[in-house]
Design a protein around this motif. Structure first.
Motif, PDB file in Angstrom:
ATOM      1  N   THR B  41      24.875  15.189  49.373  1.00 56.96           N
ATOM      2  CA  THR B  41      25.339  14.471  50.566  1.00 56.96           C
ATOM      3  C   THR B  41      26.049  15.426  51.518  1.00 56.96           C
ATOM      4  O   THR B  41      25.862  15.361  52.737  1.00 56.96           O
ATOM      5  N   GLU B  83      23.921   7.888  52.880  1.00 52.87           N
ATOM      6  CA  GLU B  83      24.180   7.437  51.511  1.00 52.87           C
ATOM      7  C   GLU B  83      24.924   6.102  51.572  1.00 52.87           C
ATOM      8  O   GLU B  83      25.712   5.868  52.476  1.00 52.87           O
ATOM      9  N   ASP B 159      19.225   9.961  52.309  1.00 54.75           N
ATOM     10  CA  ASP B 159      20.182  10.229  51.231  1.00 54.75           C
ATOM     11  C   ASP B 159      20.082   9.139  50.165  1.00 54.75           C
ATOM     12  O   ASP B 159      20.555   8.025  50.369  1.00 54.75           O
ATOM     13  N   GLU B 160      19.465   9.494  49.059  1.00 58.03           N
ATOM     14  CA  GLU B 160      19.289   8.599  47.914  1.00 58.03           C
ATOM     15  C   GLU B 160      18.787   7.210  48.292  1.00 58.03           C
ATOM     16  O   GLU B 160      19.452   6.211  48.026  1.00 58.03           O
TER      17      GLU B 160
HETATM   18 MG   LIG Z   1      25.542  11.877  47.553  1.00 54.20          MG
END
Ligand SMILES: [Mg+2]
Ligand SMILES: Nc1ncnc2c1ncn2[C@@H]1O[C@H](COP(=O)(O)OP(=O)(O)OP(=O)(O)O)[C@@H](O)[C@H]1O
Lengths: 305, 234
Positions: B41, B83, B159-160
């Motif tokens: 991140t 995220e 992000d994820e």
């Molecule tokens: Mg992260």
């Protein structure tokens, strides 16, 4: 019954003013989590700006609706610019520091405005010129409402509707709501958050200035410290409604205005002398903080994911 | 297209990234994998100007963008789905998508793109007028992706995107990534689901406590015994 209606009219009149000022507190808090203690003084700046416009443009001698409108909008625009300058030069440089720092900056800003105006205009109250002929209208029974009260109602309602439109129907309004929820996400959408924050200060300051001109019409005596008490009460109104919540600010303002005048009118019957008028707001503040700190319309649950 | 050269980033005294260098070429899907706290991140936040590198440079299409104001990156074509999704819970689904198109003025095309987003994730269409805060986690993730696409980015940072989703939804998300890529958008994908990430990307970097410890072709990395053991649980 007539006096009750009369008290209610008087209470809602002053309540509308609290609401106009409370909106500025709540919008700035919603976006920056900052309690802008100088906001009450912007109300005073608005009244003085209106005074200067009225004197220099010659509207004091010939009351007319045009004169009133020019003074009102002129003061709103100039105060909006002043509010944006305050944000730019006092708050923005300290935004990255702790909340305590910004709070102290706000208190400093408040004193700075108050005493700058004392220096310029002296502490002696000035008489705000009558911009419109003040007539009394009799409502049902003996209750009366005068022109300046009517103006307060009409102008506040129009301004609040305008604000509602800006916040919910325009692009910058959508950006304001986005920034208030998540500053960084808004930046990622390409929102210039510094602009949105400045815009919010401008909007809040314009509303406070309108309040200043309207109050000065109603009670034509202005002085550099006039924003102190009314500003605190408007802040309490914002907290009562749920700070950060826009309808809450309006509701809180009206409730505090009504509660105050009812204490003046009827407090004596339950042992509260009418001189306690100014204490009402603060008693309400203590109650809110004890019973429902999030305020009437504020959500208790943190809605951030 | 995007290059990080010897980038180091600190949170106060703690160094979160040490000498990171990576590159994303036009048209590629590049993935950055690593354990919790590895600095994935942080890498994306540095690219988008939310953090400033203490050392090193971030360049995008030849321009140095290290520490550039975040809101200036979207007009350059860089969009990110952050995220934890970062959707605006107080705005409706449609308003969130509008925010994604904030910098655009071509109303007609915006409407088309919104329809495209709804085609990609039909669930969002059904929830159009609902506040984003009332959506399920998976729906919020879809919204965050659809919103990031509303600016027609040339480089998409994710992000994820599959964090905390049921297997079926993970599949939907990766399918969407394939579609977005097929339309010509370059993607930098941060994932903990290393298996899926390696199968839907061209190249990969492995991040461990702030350093890049491995890099290469995604297929080859997926076959590497060290990666298998540490990230694929084999
Ligand atoms: Mg992260
Ligand atoms: N705001 C912060 N202040 C201080 N340290 C931070 C901050 N944000 C992250 N860190 C630290 O920096 C390191 C890298 O964090 P980062 O969020 O980049 O990890 P990540 O790879 O994204 O992990 P995850 O997979 O859990 O999201 C971690 O050790 C973390 O504790």
């Amino acid at each position: 019954m007539d006096t009750f209606v009369q008290q209610l009219i008087n209470g809602l009149t002053i309540g509308s003013i609290y609401a106009l000022i409370a909106l500025g507190y709540t919008m700035v808090y919603g976006i920056l989590r900052l309690i802008n203690f100088a906001h009450g003084d912007v109300f005073m700046v608005g009244a003085y700006t209106g005074y200067m416009l009225a004197i220099h443009l010659g509207f004091e001698s010939s009351p007319s609706i045009i004169g009133f409108a020019v003074v009102l909008f002129g003061s709103m625009i100039i105060s909006a610019v002043i509010g944006m300058l305050i944000e730019r030069f006092a708050y923005r440089p300290v935004r990255k520091y702790s909340r305590m720092t910004t709070l102290i900056t706000a208190i400093g800003m408040s004193l700075f405005l108050e005493y700058t105006f004392v220096v310029i205009f002296s502490g002696t109250p000035r008489a705000f010129p009558q911009l419109l002929p003040n007539d009394n209208y009799t409502l049902f029974g003996n209750a009366t409402i005068n022109t300046s009260q009517l103006l307060i109602f009409v102008v506040s309602i129009l301004l609040m509707l305008g604000l509602q439109y800006i916040i919910f129907k325009t692009k910058v309004g959508k950006a304001m709501r986005a920034v208030s929820f998540n500053l960084n996400s808004a930046k990622l959408m390409g929102v210039n958050t510094d602009f949105v924050i400045a815009f919010t200060f401008g909007l809040g300051s314009a509303l406070a200035a309108a309040g200043g001109v309207l109050v000065a019409q109603y009670n034509p005596k202005i002085e550099p410290l006039m924003g102190l008490l009314i500003g605190l009460k408007a802040f309490v109104a914002a907290v009562l409604g749920g700070i950060g919540n826009i309808p809450g600010a309006v509701l809180g303002g009206l409730l505090i205005g009504a509660a105050e005048t009812l204490v003046v009118g009827y407090g004596q019957y339950i042992g509260i002398p009418s001189t306690y008028r100014d204490a009402v707001a603060f008693a309400i503040l203590i109650l809110v903080l004890l019973i429902r700190p999030a305020g009437l319309l504020g959500s208790n649950v943190q809605e951030k994911v | 297209m995007l290059t990080l050269e010897n980038v180091s980033v600190n949170y106060g005294a703690i160094e979160a990234l040490t000498d990171i260098s990576l590159q994303v070429n036009q048209g590629e899907v590049v993935t950055l994998i690593g354990a919790n706290g590895a600095g994935k991140t942080t890498t994306l936040r540095t690219i988008t100007g939310l953090l400033e590198p203490r050392k090193g440079r971030v360049t995008y299409e030849g321009t140095d963008i290290s520490g550039m104001a975040t809101h200036k990156l979207l007009p350059m074509g860089i969009s990110m789905s952050p995220e934890g999704r970062g959707v605006f819970a107080n705005l409706t689904v449609r308003e969130n998508l509008d925010m994604g198109a904030y910098i655009r003025k071509d109303k007609k095309n915006i409407a088309d793109d919104m329809e495209r987003g709804f085609t990609l994730f039909p669930r969002l269409k059904e929830r159009e007028k609902q506040k984003a805060g009332t959506l399920s986690g998976g729906e919020q993730q879809m919204l965050a992706m659809a919103r990031a696409m509303m600016s027609r980015p040339r480089l998409l940072l994710l992000d994820e995107p599959s964090l905390g989703l049921a297997p079926l939804l993970v599949h939907t998300i990766f399918e969407a990534i394939d579609n977005i890529r097929a339309e010509g958008t370059t993607i930098l994908l941060v994932e903990q689901n290393a298996n899926a990430a390696l199968h839907h990307s061209d190249r990969a970097y492995v991040l461990e406590t702030g350093r890049i410890v491995m890099k290469g072709d995604s297929r080859q990395l997926a076959a590497d015994p060290r990666v298998k053991e540490a990230y694929l649980g084999e």
